[in-house]
Write an enzyme that holds these catalytic residues in place. Structure first.
Site, PDB file in Angstrom:
ATOM      1  N   LYS A  67       0.808  -1.228   0.000  1.00 51.98           N
ATOM      2  CA  LYS A  67       0.000   0.000   0.000  1.00 51.98           C
ATOM      3  C   LYS A  67       0.841   1.278   0.000  1.00 51.98           C
ATOM      4  O   LYS A  67       0.445   2.277  -0.586  1.00 51.98           O
ATOM      5  CB  LYS A  67      -0.976   0.000   1.177  1.00 51.98           C
ATOM      6  CG  LYS A  67      -2.126  -0.991   0.992  1.00 51.98           C
ATOM      7  CD  LYS A  67      -3.160  -0.840   2.077  1.00 51.98           C
ATOM      8  CE  LYS A  67      -4.320  -1.806   1.832  1.00 51.98           C
ATOM      9  NZ  LYS A  67      -5.415  -1.622   2.785  1.00 51.98           N
ATOM     10  N   ASP A 103     -10.541   2.891   1.426  1.00 51.95           N
ATOM     11  CA  ASP A 103     -10.861   2.302   2.740  1.00 51.95           C
ATOM     12  C   ASP A 103     -11.598   3.311   3.624  1.00 51.95           C
ATOM     13  O   ASP A 103     -12.461   2.926   4.419  1.00 51.95           O
ATOM     14  CB  ASP A 103      -9.585   1.850   3.455  1.00 51.95           C
ATOM     15  CG  ASP A 103      -9.016   0.566   2.862  1.00 51.95           C
ATOM     16  OD1 ASP A 103      -9.798  -0.224   2.308  1.00 51.95           O
ATOM     17  OD2 ASP A 103      -7.791   0.367   2.963  1.00 51.95           O
TER      18      ASP A 103
END
Ligand code: ATR
Length: 280
Positions: A67, A103
């Site tokens: 990420k 997210d």
């Protein structure tokens, strides 16, 4: 012109449920597409991201441990990716690679769908954990309207780093791991973002006695869906929210960006994920 193919990239990645979600939507919206899980070693990440657009991929979902590397590699970042320093969505376009973090929006959408958020925000939210997931959750909680957020983490410095780096315009407090009484008094929402309670990991040994009875409890762990924390919270009468909502909602902007259709999160999708988890 990129095709109707996308992937989730991680190391390992076999456990990912993203293929179940996107393939469900391909069927639902009659799109002739493909979504695959690609295990990619960290040292090969940037070369693979250069190759995938050439192979017709529309983009990828990015999971552990890539990420941060994805954030470094993207030519543009959306606001949530910039603020969290983590990218879970790459979109391969004519003008390069765009990075986003879905997210934050995923957790927020799940919160609004599952709980009476307006009845919780006048009291502090308590976040357990200070990893990458916690950053997204803290940002979402501020956006949901909480004006006090307490972060409880085993390593105090990591919690402090979130407070310092996000620099949110709300009251943020760092609380020592185990200091539950102090953290829970008067709390409106408790969220577990640690890996404790996940299949194969230790349970979250957490007394809920001091949490007010009308506080809600959320877990972002989705395997198992009903974690020990959620089971105990429900038994005490707390409203609860499991991790499947965030998982499903974070996928919506990805599908929309790659394939031009904004898909719906439905009970059928949830049932399909529960079936996949039961098989795993
Ligand atoms: P992610 O990016 O998915 O959130 P992570 O960065 O590894 O994953 O963070 C995992 C979180 O679970 C951290 O808050 C970690 O606490 P530390 O910051 O102290 O490492 C927490 N965690 C993992 N195992 C734990 C344990 N046995 N007890 C308490 N906290 C734990």
């Amino acid at each position: 012109m990129n095709g109707r193919i996308a992937a989730v990239v991680g190391w390992p990645v076999a456990q990912s449920l993203s293929p179940v979600i996107h393939c469900h939507w391909f069927r639902e919206y009659r799109i002739d597409g493909e979504y695959v899980a690609l295990p990619i070693l960290p040292e090969n990440f940037s070369r693979c991201m250069a190759a995938l657009p050439l192979m017709g991929f529309a983009g990828v979902n990015v999971t552990v441990p890539h990420k941060q590397a994805a954030a470094a590699l993207a030519q543009t970042l959306d606001e949530d990716a910039r603020r969290t320093g983590a990218v879970n969505l790459l979109v391969f376009g004519e003008r390069g690679i765009a990075g986003a973090n879905t997210d934050v929006a995923g957790f927020l959408a799940s919160l609004r769908e599952s709980l009476q958020v307006n009845q919780l925000t006048n009291r502090p939210a308590i976040v357990l954990g200070a990893g990458g997931a916690a950053r997204a959750v803290v940002l979402a909680l501020q956006r949901a309207g909480f004006d006090e957020i307490c972060i409880v983490n085993r390593t105090r410095e990591r919690a402090q780093a979130i407070v310092d780096q996000l620099a949110l315009p709300v009251r943020c407090r760092v609380i020592d791991w185990g200091d539950w009484t102090n953290a829970f008094a008067g709390g409106g929402l408790l969220v577990n973002t640690t890996s404790l309670g996940m299949k194969g990991k230790a349970a979250l040994e957490l007394p809920l006695d001091h949490l007010p009875s009308d506080a809600a409890v959320a877990d972002i762990v989705y395997n198992p869906v009903q974690t020990d924390l959620l089971r105990r919270a429900a038994a005490k009468g707390h409203a609860t929210m499991d991790g499947l909502g965030m998982l499903m909602h974070q996928a919506v902007p990805a599908f929309a960006a790659w394939f031009g259709v904004t898909p719906k999160v439905t009970a059928e999708l949830r049932t399909e994920l529960l079936r996949a988890l039961a098989r795993a």
